[in-house]
Structure formats: structure tokens, C-alpha cells
Design a protein around this motif. Structure first.
Motif, PDB file in Angstrom:
ATOM      1  N   ASP A  11       0.825  -1.205   0.000  1.00  0.00           N
ATOM      2  CA  ASP A  11       0.000   0.000   0.000  1.00  0.00           C
ATOM      3  C   ASP A  11       0.866   1.265   0.000  1.00  0.00           C
ATOM      4  OD1 ASP A  11      -2.265  -1.576   0.002  1.00  0.00           O
ATOM      5  OD2 ASP A  11      -2.590  -1.413   2.167  1.00  0.00           O
ATOM      6  N   THR A  12       1.898   1.265   0.822  1.00  0.00           N
ATOM      7  CA  THR A  12       2.810   2.419   0.878  1.00  0.00           C
ATOM      8  C   THR A  12       3.508   2.612  -0.461  1.00  0.00           C
ATOM      9  OG1 THR A  12       3.170   2.081   3.244  1.00  0.00           O
ATOM     10  CG2 THR A  12       4.830   3.381   2.062  1.00  0.00           C
ATOM     11  N   PHE A  13       4.003   1.509  -1.039  1.00  0.00           N
ATOM     12  CA  PHE A  13       4.676   1.579  -2.331  1.00  0.00           C
ATOM     13  C   PHE A  13       3.738   2.136  -3.399  1.00  0.00           C
ATOM     14  CE2 PHE A  13       6.060  -0.069  -6.416  1.00  0.00           C
ATOM     15  CZ  PHE A  13       7.427   0.164  -6.389  1.00  0.00           C
ATOM     16  N   ASP A  67       1.102   4.069  -3.051  1.00  0.00           N
ATOM     17  CA  ASP A  67       0.873   5.497  -2.815  1.00  0.00           C
ATOM     18  C   ASP A  67       2.064   6.351  -3.243  1.00  0.00           C
ATOM     19  OD1 ASP A  67      -1.623   4.989  -1.762  1.00  0.00           O
ATOM     20  OD2 ASP A  67      -0.979   5.143   0.338  1.00  0.00           O
ATOM     21  N   GLU A  68       3.265   5.910  -2.859  1.00  0.00           N
ATOM     22  CA  GLU A  68       4.472   6.694  -3.129  1.00  0.00           C
ATOM     23  C   GLU A  68       4.861   6.706  -4.604  1.00  0.00           C
ATOM     24  OE1 GLU A  68       7.421   5.024  -0.527  1.00  0.00           O
ATOM     25  OE2 GLU A  68       6.624   6.071   1.240  1.00  0.00           O
ATOM     26  N   HIS A  69       4.409   5.724  -5.389  1.00  0.00           N
ATOM     27  CA  HIS A  69       4.827   5.621  -6.785  1.00  0.00           C
ATOM     28  C   HIS A  69       3.690   5.827  -7.781  1.00  0.00           C
ATOM     29  CE1 HIS A  69       8.161   3.732  -4.596  1.00  0.00           C
ATOM     30  NE2 HIS A  69       8.899   4.201  -5.589  1.00  0.00           N
ATOM     31  N   GLY A  70       2.565   6.341  -7.317  1.00  0.00           N
ATOM     32  CA  GLY A  70       1.483   6.722  -8.216  1.00  0.00           C
ATOM     33  C   GLY A  70       0.651   5.575  -8.780  1.00  0.00           C
TER      34      GLY A  70
END
Length: 149
Positions: free
Chosen positions: A17-19, A21-24
Motif C-alpha cells: 500500500d505504501t509503495f 501510494d508513493e509511486h502513483g
């Protein structure tokens, strides 16, 4: 598009989920689809099919993980015909461990070795390189072929 269910530890799900969000990415499904496609492409036929290769395989994992270390030793023995070198090193301040293997075998055996190391534990990070082996007989200047395993 069909829905596929998958089980994973919360830590991995949260990391996805974090990945995303951070990478669009639009969500974890898009990340998983891309990761699966990448893995499948990695194991598709290449120019190395049916060729002997020299590979370096590096596995990084947590410090003081005796079960993972035992599995690495088991894998070394399982593939002992192909393992040319193996080392275990602890990172500074016990930040983790690095297991490095040098493998010489047919490409499909190398891929099997990599899959086996990746399957040890979800916390093990694995990277590798592979190059074809073109061993030359120095005296005769002729190609030298090793017998297949």
C-alpha cells in the motif's frame, strides 16, 4: 478482469500500500500485477536457454535468523554440483546477513536455484546476475565444453 485472492503477512500488505501510494499506482492490485508480470518475464526463454552460465546470487536477510541460515546451508548442499563458491557475512552493527553464492550450471538450474533461495522466507531479498560461460582452452585456443548436469 478476474479477481485473484492472495494471503500475505500484514507487513507485506502494508508495504504494498505504501509503495503504491508513493509511486502513483492506483492500488496494490496494480503493483501486484506489475510484479507478477516482471517475474514471469524473468523466467521466460532467454538467449541463455540451454547454455551454461556463471551466476552470482546474493540473499540478504535479518541478523540472527538461524532457520534461514540453516536453509541456506541446505540449499548449498542440494545444489553442491553447481555451487562454485559460497560466503556468509554479517553487516555492520548486526544490521543483517548477506549470503553470496557463485553458481555455474545450465541456465534453468540457475533459475531453479534462485527460486529455491527466494522461497526460503518472505523476508529474504534476492538479487542475481548471470552471464554465459565461454571457457577457452588456453593452450589450443579452442572452446571447451563442460558436460551437462
Amino acid at each position: 478482469m478476474p479477481i485473484v485472492s492472495s494471503s500475505m503477512p500484514e507487513r507485506l500488505r502494508d508495504g504494498l500500500d505504501t509503495f503504491a501510494d508513493e509511486h502513483g499506482y492506483t492500488g496494490r492490485s496494480e503493483v501486484i500485477r506489475e510484479a507478477c508480470q516482471s517475474l514471469l518475464e524473468e523466467y521466460q526463454e532467454t538467449d541463455y536457454e540451454d547454455r551454461r552460465v556463471l551466476a552470482t546470487v546474493t540473499a540478504v536477510f535479518g541478523y540472527d535468523e538461524p532457520e534461514i541460515e540453516r536453509r541456506m546451508m541446505d540449499i548449498r548442499h542440494e545444489f553442491e554440483v553447481s555451487v562454485r563458491s559460497n560466503s556468509h557475512n554479517c553487516l555492520e552493527k548486526n544490521a543483517g546477513c548477506v549470503e553470496t553464492f557463485v553458481i555455474e550450471a545450465k541456465y534453468n538450474v540457475v533459475l531453479e536455484f534462485i527460486a529455491t533461495v527466494r522461497g526460503v522466507d518472505e523476508s529474504v531479498s534476492v538479487e542475481y546476475t548471470a552471464v554465459p560461460v565461454n571457457v577457452m582452452n588456453v593452450e589450443a585456443g579452442e572452446p571447451f565444453e563442460k558436460s551437462a548436469e
